[in-house]
Design a protein around this motif. Structure first.
Motif, mmCIF file in Angstrom:
data_model
loop_
_atom_site.group_PDB
_atom_site.id
_atom_site.type_symbol
_atom_site.label_atom_id
_atom_site.label_comp_id
_atom_site.label_asym_id
_atom_site.label_seq_id
_atom_site.Cartn_x
_atom_site.Cartn_y
_atom_site.Cartn_z
ATOM 1 N N LEU A 108 -52.413 -80.052 -3.718
ATOM 2 C CA LEU A 108 -52.510 -79.674 -2.307
ATOM 3 C C LEU A 108 -51.371 -78.774 -1.844
ATOM 4 N N TYR A 109 -50.269 -78.717 -2.582
ATOM 5 C CA TYR A 109 -49.147 -77.867 -2.188
ATOM 6 C C TYR A 109 -49.230 -76.478 -2.817
ATOM 7 N N GLY A 110 -50.322 -76.201 -3.540
ATOM 8 C CA GLY A 110 -50.435 -74.927 -4.233
ATOM 9 C C GLY A 110 -49.748 -74.986 -5.580
ATOM 10 N N GLY A 111 -49.530 -73.817 -6.177
ATOM 11 C CA GLY A 111 -48.822 -73.767 -7.451
ATOM 12 C C GLY A 111 -49.721 -73.425 -8.620
ATOM 13 N N LEU A 112 -49.092 -73.060 -9.732
ATOM 14 C CA LEU A 112 -49.791 -72.699 -10.961
ATOM 15 C C LEU A 112 -50.542 -73.902 -11.533
ATOM 16 N N LYS A 113 -51.550 -73.620 -12.325
ATOM 17 C CA LYS A 113 -52.407 -74.687 -12.844
ATOM 18 C C LYS A 113 -51.684 -75.534 -13.891
ATOM 19 N N PRO A 114 -51.739 -76.865 -13.752
ATOM 20 C CA PRO A 114 -51.124 -77.758 -14.745
ATOM 21 C C PRO A 114 -52.127 -78.184 -15.808
ATOM 22 N N GLY A 115 -51.658 -78.955 -16.783
ATOM 23 C CA GLY A 115 -52.549 -79.656 -17.695
ATOM 24 C C GLY A 115 -52.663 -79.050 -19.073
ATOM 25 N N PHE A 116 -53.895 -78.859 -19.509
ATOM 26 C CA PHE A 116 -54.183 -78.395 -20.871
ATOM 27 C C PHE A 116 -54.269 -76.876 -20.861
ATOM 28 N N TRP A 117 -53.409 -76.249 -21.657
ATOM 29 C CA TRP A 117 -53.360 -74.799 -21.730
ATOM 30 C C TRP A 117 -53.891 -74.344 -23.100
ATOM 31 N N ASN A 118 -53.478 -73.185 -23.537
ATOM 32 C CA ASN A 118 -54.011 -72.608 -24.775
ATOM 33 C C ASN A 118 -53.355 -73.192 -26.020
ATOM 34 N N ASP A 119 -54.091 -73.138 -27.119
ATOM 35 C CA ASP A 119 -53.547 -73.449 -28.453
ATOM 36 C C ASP A 119 -52.829 -74.793 -28.520
ATOM 37 N N GLY A 120 -53.407 -75.797 -27.858
ATOM 38 C CA GLY A 120 -52.855 -77.146 -27.918
ATOM 39 C C GLY A 120 -51.714 -77.418 -26.969
ATOM 40 N N ALA A 121 -51.334 -76.450 -26.160
ATOM 41 C CA ALA A 121 -50.215 -76.644 -25.229
ATOM 42 C C ALA A 121 -50.625 -77.552 -24.080
ATOM 43 N N HIS A 122 -49.651 -78.280 -23.579
ATOM 44 C CA HIS A 122 -49.896 -79.173 -22.452
ATOM 45 C C HIS A 122 -48.615 -79.331 -21.652
ATOM 46 N N GLY A 123 -48.762 -79.478 -20.339
ATOM 47 C CA GLY A 123 -47.607 -79.699 -19.478
ATOM 48 C C GLY A 123 -48.020 -79.714 -18.023
ATOM 49 N N VAL A 124 -47.052 -79.548 -17.157
ATOM 50 C CA VAL A 124 -47.296 -79.564 -15.718
ATOM 51 C C VAL A 124 -46.523 -78.421 -15.073
ATOM 52 N N THR A 125 -46.818 -78.193 -13.816
ATOM 53 C CA THR A 125 -46.054 -77.222 -13.042
ATOM 54 C C THR A 125 -45.521 -77.903 -11.793
ATOM 55 N N VAL A 154 -43.349 -77.173 -20.223
ATOM 56 C CA VAL A 154 -44.130 -77.225 -21.453
ATOM 57 C C VAL A 154 -43.663 -78.436 -22.258
ATOM 58 N N LEU A 155 -44.450 -79.498 -22.219
ATOM 59 C CA LEU A 155 -44.096 -80.727 -22.923
ATOM 60 C C LEU A 155 -44.631 -80.725 -24.352
ATOM 61 N N THR A 156 -45.824 -80.208 -24.524
ATOM 62 C CA THR A 156 -46.372 -79.975 -25.860
ATOM 63 C C THR A 156 -46.542 -78.473 -26.024
ATOM 64 N N PRO A 157 -45.755 -77.826 -26.885
ATOM 65 C CA PRO A 157 -45.824 -76.364 -27.016
ATOM 66 C C PRO A 157 -47.133 -75.922 -27.672
ATOM 67 N N PRO A 158 -47.527 -74.668 -27.456
ATOM 68 C CA PRO A 158 -48.686 -74.125 -28.160
ATOM 69 C C PRO A 158 -48.362 -73.921 -29.635
ATOM 70 N N SER A 159 -49.391 -73.815 -30.447
ATOM 71 C CA SER A 159 -49.183 -73.571 -31.877
ATOM 72 C C SER A 159 -48.824 -72.117 -32.155
ATOM 73 N N THR A 160 -48.880 -71.288 -31.106
ATOM 74 C CA THR A 160 -48.539 -69.872 -31.226
ATOM 75 C C THR A 160 -47.299 -69.574 -30.386
ATOM 76 N N SER A 161 -46.925 -68.312 -30.309
ATOM 77 C CA SER A 161 -45.760 -67.913 -29.510
ATOM 78 C C SER A 161 -46.163 -67.437 -28.116
#
Length: 656
Positions: free
Chosen positions: A406-423, A437-444
């Protein structure tokens, strides 16, 4: 039963609330520049009281409407509701007494009492061992500060810890110390800007745990001048009720009560309302029960989600309701010290802390103090580690709200190549955001939906180094990444407002529950939501006023259900299968321009379309994620806000 003075204080409270909202002091719209906000409010009271009397219940005749016109900010609030019809509003959500909790990232949970190992059956012997062991209130306060917490919850009057009262009580019935441990802790915490909250149990069922009777019904009966059995719910309710008032009399600087759980005797005497009347600065929290009159609901030791650290997946209470997650730091064992020294999983603990902050959920972290108050070596070691680890990234956690809600902001959660985190997004500057970024992507490369924000810069918060980035198609791409932090890599993203989000859109629905019309999904007000009345298929129709380019739909579904299958009866009430239609006249729709399936995930969701011009847009939902076994959430759908994107955001200043 309401105290005779209640009306005046509640009336004053709502006047202060409205003034604060108009001034932008206690409302998320305060994230905007003052020149960007204009507000007009109409407050109507029910006969004989104020809307605050009903907590979060459905109301008839109460109306709080507003018109906030903003540009480029974190929260759009526009339009209002028809005061001539029944409306449902969550009320009393921004009471000044809640400020310290809303400003907090978390707390330190302390289970400590007679049954702390080695267990004692003598109150005097336990107190002597505590004192002779060197117990000092300052130690707990310092440890709480190492964890970067802002409050402490002391659980000694606990059903599994011998119902110990850590203050010199005049009320007989269970262990009471001569030394005022609670008072010393309250004073020590206050000196460092922290608050203490006292745990209170409703539960007598463990009165003889371990073969020892911990409650003294005879002594309490003599004190009351009547027969009271403390081993019954009613009798224990009377005993604990008296203790609430004794504590309120003794400790005006206490932060409030953390209650586990309701007792019928308390409720029959309107205890919670009396607490607010006697101590207006006290807060009330309840464990696993969302009691409307209370300030906060806590969620105890939730597990089973993937990744395991993403605690908010198990939270089922929608913001801006104050919510808390309470969890143990030791990897094994009880909530209290049992004689062992289990390890603390750094990734799990830090991940829980960060993901909770990324959902505006308070993290109540439990550690197991020994009889002398000291923590076992591995917990003490973790506290020292956390102290140094959190310092460089503290600005991304404190003074922020969860991003993508509700406060706006970039999208959290599941990102590309296995990455996961919050904003997270700054409360004071909505153009200052953070990617955790709590779980980094498998790529750069990391790709995150930009939610309409124009990006100006990106840096690594720990090092200050600039990060290579680009922005197009609704996505922020960070590239050339590496050297990931083992727990939380944080990127600071500076933005320049939002772009391409259409305003003035009228929203209607094919079905709605009473008080939750389709228009609530387009009013920009986080306090209202559309409810489909468990009707599927169902549609939301957007009237843009005239033919306009349509690029995507944005959605914030109501976060009042878990995001995964916790059990057969606790599942996700979110969109599964959908279709999108466009129309020039609102009558002829033709074939869907997009069909698809949304994942069962928290935070903002986007449905991208092949850009086309239309005046009318229809989102048809054909199924939701909850199975028929979850009768509460099966076919239920609630949407806080839905909007039309006419174009994707472009980089500020031409990009990097």
């Amino acid at each position: 039963m309401k105290p005779p003075t209640a009306r005046h204080s509640r009336a004053a409270a709502i006047v202060l609330f409205v003034v604060a909202v108009v001034l932008g002091l206690s409302h998320p719209a305060a994230l905007q520049e003052p020149s960007q906000v204009a507000a007009v409010f109409d407050v109507r009271f029910p006969p004989g009281g104020s809307p605050f009397d009903v907590g979060l219940q459905d109301t008839t005749g109460d109306c709080l409407t507003g018109s906030h016109h903003t540009s480029g900010g974190a929260l759009r609030v526009s339009g209002g509701q028809d005061c001539g019809r029944t409306a449902v509003q969550p009320l009393d959500l921004e009471n000044p007494r809640q400020d310290f909790l809303r400003d907090s990232v978390g707390g330190l949970f302390l289970h400590w009492g007679l049954r702390t190992a080695p267990a004692h059956t003598s109150c005097t012997a336990w107190e002597n061992d505590v004192t002779n062991g060197g117990w000092n209130a300052d130690y707990w306060v310092k440890e709480a500060q190492k964890l970067h917490t802002q409050y402490l919850v002391l659980a000694s009057f606990h059903s599994r810890l011998g119902y110990a009262r850590t203050w010199p009580s005049k009320i007989p019935g269970s262990c009471s110390t001569q030394r005022d441990f609670l008072g010393e802790l309250v004073r020590a915490a206050k000196a460092k800007g922290l608050k203490v909250i006292l745990y209170m149990t409703n539960d007598p069922q463990w009165h003889d745990e371990g073969g020892h009777e911990w409650l003294d019904s005879a002594a309490y009966s003599a004190y009351k001048g009547k027969n009271v059995d403390l081993t019954t719910n009613d009798g224990f309710g009377q005993f604990s009720y008296d203790n609430f008032f004794e504590v309120m009399d003794r400790y005006p600087d206490l932060g409030g009560f953390w209650i586990d759980n309701d007792n019928a005797y308390w409720e029959s005497r309107d205890l919670y309302r009396q607490i607010y009347e006697k101590r207006p600065d006290y807060t009330l929290s309840n464990n696993n029960e969302d009691t409307p009159i209370m300030d906060m609901i806590s969620n105890e030791q939730k597990t089973g989600m993937t990744p395991a650290y993403d605690y908010p997946q198990a939270v089922y209470t929608a913001q801006p309701r104050l919510t808390e997650a309470d969890f143990k730091l030791p990897s094994t064992g009880s909530w209290w010290y049992g004689g062992t020294d289990p390890s603390v999983d750094k990734m799990l603990t830090l991940g829980r802390l960060v993901t909770n902050a990324g959902s505006s959920v308070k993290a109540l972290m439990a550690e197991t103090a020994q009889v002398n108050g000291k923590f076992p070596a591995k917990q003490a070691e973790f506290n020292n580690f956390a102290n140094s680890y959190l310092n460089p990234i503290w600005e991304s956690l404190h003074g922020t709200e969860g991003g993508g809600y509700l406060y706006g902001g970039l999208k959290p959660g599941f990102w590309n190549d296995g990455a996961h985190g919050v904003t997270t997004i700054s409360r004071s500057d909505p153009d200052r955001q953070y990617i955790h970024v709590l779980t980094p992507p498998s790529t750069s490369t990391l790709r995150i939906r930009d939610n309409g924000y124009r990006v100006a810069s990106a840096t690594n918060l720990r090092t200050g180094a600039a990060v290579s980035w680009s922005q197009s198609g609704g996505v922020l791409t960070l590239s050339g990444l590496g050297n990931w932090d083992p727990y939380d890599t944080v990127f600071k993203v500076v933005t320049a407002g939002r772009q391409g989000i259409l305003t003035g859109v009228k929203v209607s629905a094919s079905a709605s529950a009473s008080g939750h019309a389709g228009s609530a999904a387009g009013d920009g007000d986080y306090r209202t939501y559309w409810d489909n009345d468990k009707t599927l298929p169902v549609n939301l129709t957007f009237d843009l006023g005239s033919s306009k380019k349509v690029q995507y739909l944005g959605l914030n579904q109501r976060e009042d259900s878990v995001a995964y299958v916790r059990s057969d009866t606790e599942q996700s009430a979110r969109i599964k299968d959908y279709k999108v239609y466009l129309s020039a006249d609102g009558t002829t729709w033709g074939s869907p321009v997009k069909t698809g399936q949304l994942p069962s995930r928290r935070g903002v969701q986007g449905i991208d379309l092949t850009a086309a011009n239309a005046r009318h847009v229809r989102l048809e939902v054909t199924s939701t994620w909850a199975a028929a076994t979850d009768t509460t959430r099966y076919k239920r759908l609630r949407i806080d806000e839905a909007w039309i994107g006419t174009s994707y955001a472009t980089p500020a200043n031409g990009g990097q």
